[in-house]
Design an enzyme around this catalytic site. Structure first.
Site, PDB file in Angstrom:
ATOM      1  N   CYS A 226      12.667  62.027 -21.740  1.00 34.35           N
ATOM      2  CA  CYS A 226      11.498  62.208 -22.594  1.00 34.35           C
ATOM      3  C   CYS A 226      10.413  61.200 -22.225  1.00 34.35           C
ATOM      4  CB  CYS A 226      11.889  62.063 -24.064  1.00 34.35           C
ATOM      5  SG  CYS A 226      10.481  62.235 -25.175  1.00 34.35           S
TER       6      CYS A 226
ATOM      7  N   CYS B   9       8.439  59.733 -25.152  1.00 36.96           N
ATOM      8  CA  CYS B   9       9.156  58.733 -25.949  1.00 36.96           C
ATOM      9  C   CYS B   9       9.276  57.405 -25.199  1.00 36.96           C
ATOM     10  CB  CYS B   9      10.588  59.175 -26.253  1.00 36.96           C
ATOM     11  SG  CYS B   9      10.811  60.893 -26.601  1.00 36.96           S
ATOM     12  N   ASP B  10       9.563  57.477 -23.916  1.00 33.96           N
ATOM     13  CA  ASP B  10      10.010  56.271 -23.210  1.00 33.96           C
ATOM     14  C   ASP B  10       9.052  55.750 -22.144  1.00 33.96           C
ATOM     15  OD1 ASP B  10      12.326  56.321 -24.727  1.00 33.96           O
ATOM     16  OD2 ASP B  10      13.370  57.616 -23.309  1.00 33.96           O
TER      17      ASP B  10
END
Ligand code: NAP
Length: 315
Positions: A139, A142-143
């Site tokens: 992701c 997200c990261d």
């Protein structure tokens, strides 16, 4: 009560990611005393990430598993029944609906909320699983932030890989797209954008066969194989992103609910109604586009309100 007795609930929620827990929260606060079947991965995809920094209300960030534990506590506080069981069969042909679980239990429900989520496709390498959240991610949104000023690789040749590679250049100094063929699957516009980006390089005709690193020190290389001649070598990198597609967890409904070609449940936007009256869908199981914890939570809220109103109309 024996397992074979059927407990009845006004609302049963299948799945326990942000969508399922938010649906449970709203249903519980509407006095519907819902049951949530947590499934095989209680807490869903966030339990395999580390820091979550884009969920509102946590300025310092929060660990994915902790966020999900807090959601679980919150729904219990308002009377939700939380069971560590996975739905294995669902009968939507009659009302009340019937749900059978892997524990051998059978429940009936006045309405159902499907929040079974999606699973990022992985390469299937043991090291990839071991290092997920420690240098390996599925992701970018997200990261990506954790790879500021690092050199990273991303696997895939579709729109997701192009979009995420472009997004990751906000943080990384260099992003190498590793694709197994010499031609991208992505749409022309997404290809052009990635190909024109100075920070993106392409390693064509290669696949990743191993990830080298440790949980303590993170990733330092991936092993790649040339798909034309089978030659292997180590490719230094500080992070591996996977963008080889997602699979919605909707097999259970393949004969009963309408799904798109990929398997995402179809809903009657902007509501969360499926094609079966009384059955609602939320979160990644019906969302091929946004797939964020906060958008999943939002649609879980909508599903609970839709279910509540639908139940009220039945009375
Ligand atoms: P996708 O189109 O299925 O592409 C997956 C890519 O990963 C392909 O290039 C495929 O290679 C590669 N791949 C699959 N399995 C692999 C493996 N085991 N090892 C190495 N490579 C592997 O998936 P997606 O990119 O996630 O897109 C899904 C859908 O969402 C598409 O319809 C896409 O258009 C849409 N989408 C749209 C946007 C947008 O418009 N903004 C953004 C993201 C996604 P091959 O090409 O060799 O098969």
């Amino acid at each position: 009560m024996s397992k074979s007795d059927r407990e009845h609930y006004q609302v049963i929620i299948i799945g326990s990611g942000p969508a399922g827990f938010t649906a449970a929260l709203y249903a519980a606060r509407a006095n519907l005393t819902p049951l949530i079947l947590e499934g095989n991965q209680p807490g869903g995809q966030l339990t395999i990430t580390t820091d979550v920094e884009n969920y509102p209300g946590f300025p310092e960030g929060i660990l994915g598993p902790e966020l999900m534990e807090r959601m679980r506590e919150q729904v219990k506080r308002f009377g939700t029944q939380v069971k560590f069981e996975a739905a294995t069969a669902v009968d939507l042909s009659q009302r009340p609906f019937r749900v059978t679980t892997d524990d051998g239990a059978e429940y009936t429900a006045g309405s159902l909320i499907i929040a079974t989520g999606a699973t990022a496709k992985l390469l299937g390498l043991p090291a990839e699983e071991h290092l997920m959240g420690y240098g390996v991610s599925a992701c970018a949104t997200c990261d990506g932030f954790f790879f500021k000023d690092k050199e990273i690789v991303i696997v895939g040749g579709g729109d997701s890989a192009m979009e995420e590679a472009t997004f990751l250049t906000k943080y990384a100094t260099k992003v190498t797209v590793i694709h197994r063929r010499g031609e991208l699957r992505a749409s022309k516009i997404m290809q052009d954008r990635a190909l024109a980006n100075d920070k993106i390089e392409f390693l064509w005709h290669h696949e990743v066969t191993d990830v080298l690193g440790s949980r303590e020190d993170g990733v330092h290389a991936v092993r790649v194989r040339d798909t034309r001649n089978g030659e292997e070598r180590d490719f230094p990198t500080q992070g591996l992103f996977l963008a080889i597609g997602h699979k919605p967890n909707t097999e259970l409904f393949e004969n009963t609910l309408e799904r798109d070609d990929v398997g995402y449940l179809k809903v009657d936007e902007p509501s969360t109604r499926t094609n079966v009256e009384g059955v609602f869908a939320c979160g990644d199981a019906m969302d091929p586009i946004y797939r964020q914890a906060v958008t999943a939570a939002g649609s879980g809220c909508r599903a609970a309100i839709d279910a509540e109103r639908w139940l009220e109309a039945q009375d």
